[in-house]
Scaffold this motif. Structure first.
Motif, PDB file in Angstrom:
ATOM      1  N   ALA A  82       0.831  -1.205   0.000  1.00  0.00           N
ATOM      2  CA  ALA A  82       0.000   0.000   0.000  1.00  0.00           C
ATOM      3  C   ALA A  82       0.869   1.260   0.000  1.00  0.00           C
ATOM      4  O   ALA A  82       0.597   2.218  -0.742  1.00  0.00           O
ATOM      5  CB  ALA A  82      -0.923  -0.005   1.220  1.00  0.00           C
ATOM      6  N   TYR A  83       1.913   1.251   0.807  1.00  0.00           N
ATOM      7  CA  TYR A  83       2.791   2.423   0.920  1.00  0.00           C
ATOM      8  C   TYR A  83       3.532   2.668  -0.392  1.00  0.00           C
ATOM      9  O   TYR A  83       3.640   3.805  -0.863  1.00  0.00           O
ATOM     10  CB  TYR A  83       3.772   2.209   2.059  1.00  0.00           C
ATOM     11  N   THR A  84       4.029   1.588  -0.988  1.00  0.00           N
ATOM     12  CA  THR A  84       4.736   1.715  -2.260  1.00  0.00           C
ATOM     13  C   THR A  84       3.813   2.241  -3.360  1.00  0.00           C
ATOM     14  O   THR A  84       4.203   3.084  -4.166  1.00  0.00           O
ATOM     15  CB  THR A  84       5.321   0.355  -2.694  1.00  0.00           C
ATOM     16  N   SER A  85       2.571   1.752  -3.380  1.00  0.00           N
ATOM     17  CA  SER A  85       1.622   2.203  -4.403  1.00  0.00           C
ATOM     18  C   SER A  85       1.309   3.689  -4.237  1.00  0.00           C
ATOM     19  O   SER A  85       1.128   4.409  -5.227  1.00  0.00           O
ATOM     20  CB  SER A  85       0.338   1.374  -4.354  1.00  0.00           C
ATOM     21  N   ASP A  86       1.267   4.161  -2.991  1.00  0.00           N
ATOM     22  CA  ASP A  86       1.035   5.588  -2.739  1.00  0.00           C
ATOM     23  C   ASP A  86       2.194   6.420  -3.295  1.00  0.00           C
ATOM     24  O   ASP A  86       1.989   7.470  -3.908  1.00  0.00           O
ATOM     25  CB  ASP A  86       0.900   5.850  -1.243  1.00  0.00           C
ATOM     26  N   ILE A  87       3.407   5.941  -3.069  1.00  0.00           N
ATOM     27  CA  ILE A  87       4.595   6.650  -3.553  1.00  0.00           C
ATOM     28  C   ILE A  87       4.625   6.677  -5.076  1.00  0.00           C
ATOM     29  O   ILE A  87       4.988   7.687  -5.689  1.00  0.00           O
ATOM     30  CB  ILE A  87       5.868   5.992  -2.993  1.00  0.00           C
ATOM     31  N   ILE A  88       4.218   5.564  -5.687  1.00  0.00           N
ATOM     32  CA  ILE A  88       4.158   5.511  -7.150  1.00  0.00           C
ATOM     33  C   ILE A  88       3.180   6.554  -7.678  1.00  0.00           C
ATOM     34  O   ILE A  88       3.466   7.283  -8.634  1.00  0.00           O
ATOM     35  CB  ILE A  88       3.742   4.100  -7.619  1.00  0.00           C
TER      36      ILE A  88
END
Length: 211
Positions: A66-72
């Motif tokens: 979830a955190y990585t997708s937000d950063i993307i």
């Protein structure tokens, strides 16, 4: 993916749940029709009933995905800008009206909107993160605020799924209710901030007039 499809996929690959949920949540961050909330809940259910020894690993997989997708999404907004929001693919999921509302909220209440945006049940999370990038919000600030909001939402969702275990399906009808509740708090907070600013402005104006 609806709950049944997600359930079949994750339960059939239970030993690899932590890897699967990470990938699914990356897809969710790219605006593909994968429910982040359901992924958290079903993954937690698997942790409680099938692979309890991997509970922490599964939670980390969910959180990291979830955190990585937000950063993307933030990165897309920062470097690709509004052109991305105008593409046909994005327009299938996000209307012009919804985009305008999110950008308006973000412009006036950036940090609060980013924090509470994770709870808003109108499918605007990624629009919000992209808007943060478009608005050139400081990256470290985005990371901190999103991290704090995600800790709260992920803990709530994972705990619910873990607590209910195999009976996790009874949670689904109530998911939007808790989000509407938090969204209502967000609106009230915004109204209070506006009221306080108006009050402060009037006090300063009256003070200047007295002088």
């Amino acid at each position: 993916y609806n709950m049944e499809h997600l359930s079949e996929l994750l339960y059939s690959l239970a030993p690899y749940t932590h890897f699967i949920v990470f990938g699914l949540l990356i897809l969710a961050g790219l605006n593909l029709p994968v429910s982040e909330d359901l992924v958290f809940i079903i993954a937690a259910s698997i942790a409680a009933t099938i692979t309890p020894e991997k509970t922490m690993l599964i939670f980390i997989g969910c959180f990291a995905g979830a955190y990585t997708s937000d950063i993307i999404a933030y990165t897309i907004g920062r470097y690709a800008g509004r052109q991305v929001m105008e593409t046909k693919v994005i327009r299938q999921f996000v209307s012009e009206k919804k985009l305008f509302k999110v950008e308006e909220y973000f412009h006036h209440y950036g940090q609060k909107t980013l924090f509470f945006g994770r709870f808003i049940p109108f499918g605007v999370r990624n629009v919000l993160f992209i808007s943060a990038g478009i608005a050139r919000m400081r990256f470290y600030r985005f990371l901190i605020i999103d991290f704090l909001a995600l800790i709260l939402t992920s803990t709530i969702l994972f705990s619910l799924g873990y607590f209910f275990g195999e009976n996790y399906r009874i949670i689904e009808p109530y998911l939007d209710r808790y989000k509407y509740f938090v969204f209502t708090i967000f609106i009230i907070t915004v109204m209070l901030v506006i009221s306080l600013k108006i009050k402060t402005f009037k006090e300063l104006r009256d003070r200047d007039n007295q002088v």
